[in-house]
Design an enzyme around this catalytic site. Structure first.
Site, PDB file in Angstrom:
ATOM      1  N   HIS A   3       0.843  -1.188   0.000  1.00  0.00           N
ATOM      2  CA  HIS A   3       0.000   0.000   0.000  1.00  0.00           C
ATOM      3  C   HIS A   3       0.883   1.244   0.000  1.00  0.00           C
ATOM      4  O   HIS A   3       2.006   1.224   0.508  1.00  0.00           O
ATOM      5  CB  HIS A   3      -0.895   0.029   1.235  1.00  0.00           C
ATOM      6  N   GLU A  58       0.818   3.944   1.771  1.00  0.00           N
ATOM      7  CA  GLU A  58       1.239   4.429   3.091  1.00  0.00           C
ATOM      8  C   GLU A  58       2.373   3.583   3.671  1.00  0.00           C
ATOM      9  O   GLU A  58       3.335   4.130   4.217  1.00  0.00           O
ATOM     10  CB  GLU A  58       0.051   4.420   4.069  1.00  0.00           C
ATOM     11  N   CYS A  70      -6.470   2.017   5.458  1.00  0.00           N
ATOM     12  CA  CYS A  70      -7.117   0.776   5.894  1.00  0.00           C
ATOM     13  C   CYS A  70      -6.583   0.412   7.292  1.00  0.00           C
ATOM     14  O   CYS A  70      -5.664   1.062   7.796  1.00  0.00           O
ATOM     15  CB  CYS A  70      -6.802  -0.340   4.897  1.00  0.00           C
ATOM     16  N   CYS A  86      -2.696  -0.114   7.358  1.00  0.00           N
ATOM     17  CA  CYS A  86      -1.936   1.124   7.246  1.00  0.00           C
ATOM     18  C   CYS A  86      -2.113   2.001   8.480  1.00  0.00           C
ATOM     19  O   CYS A  86      -1.157   2.623   8.939  1.00  0.00           O
ATOM     20  CB  CYS A  86      -2.333   1.870   5.982  1.00  0.00           C
TER      21      CYS A  86
END
Length: 150
Positions: free
Chosen positions: A52, A54, A82, A85
C-alpha cells in the site's frame, strides 16, 4: 497552502499508480516542511498485500532518516488508510495525517472505525480530513469506472 501543496504531490503518486493500472492511491511523508518519502500502491504488480502507498512511504521515510520512529513527520494520503496502514501509522509514531477522501468500505481512520482515535494506544495521531477531497475522490472514481468498462 502547505496542506494542498503536499496533497497535490500525493495525487501525483496516485496518478503513477493509475497509469500502472493499480488502485490510484498516493502518499507522501513530510518532515520539517520537506518531502522525505513518496509512494503509490503496487499491490497488483508486486503481488503483495502490504504494498500500500502508506506502508511503502513509511518504509522509505524510515530508511531516509535511519529511524523507525517518524514522530516529527506528517503523512499525506489521498485515501483514508485501511486497518493495516492505520496500524503502521501508529507504530511509526507519525505525528499527523492528512486524508484526501474517505473510504466507506475499509477505512480505519473515521469511516468504518477509527484506529487512530478510538483506542488507547501508546501514541496518538492527529487527523485532518478532506484535503483536496474532490480531486482525490475523482481519480478513484475514474479508475473504477474504467475498470468496470473493461
Amino acid at each position: 497552502m502547505e496542506k494542498e501543496k503536499f496533497m497535490k504531490e500525493a495525487l501525483k503518486e496516485a496518478q503513477k499508480a493509475f497509469d500502472k493500472e493499480e488502485v490510484p492511491i498516493g502518499a507522501v511523508i513530510v518532515k520539517d516542511g520537506k518531502i522525505i518519502a513518496r509512494a503509490h500502491n503496487l499491490k497488483e504488480i508486486k503481488k503483495d498485500t502490504t504494498e500500500h502507498a502508506e506502508i511503502r512511504a513509511i518504509k522509505k521515510a524510515s530508511k531516509k532518516i535511519n529511524a523507525w520512529r517518524l514522530n516529527e513527520c506528517e503523512l499525506y494520503t489521498t485515501l483514508e488508510p485501511c486497518p493495516m496502514c492505520a496500524g503502521a501509522i501508529v507504530q511509526a509514531r507519525i505525528k499527523k495525517i492528512y486524508i484526501g477522501t474517505m473510504d466507506e468500505k475499509t477505512g480505519a481512520c473515521g469511516s468504518i472505525l477509527n484506529l487512530l482515535k478510538d483506542y488507547k494506544f501508546n501514541h496518538n495521531v492527529e487527523i485532518e480530513y478532506n484535503i483536496l477531497g474532490t480531486e482525490c475522490k475523482e481519480i478513484l472514481q475514474k479508475f473504477f469506472k474504467q475498470l468496470r468498462n473493461k
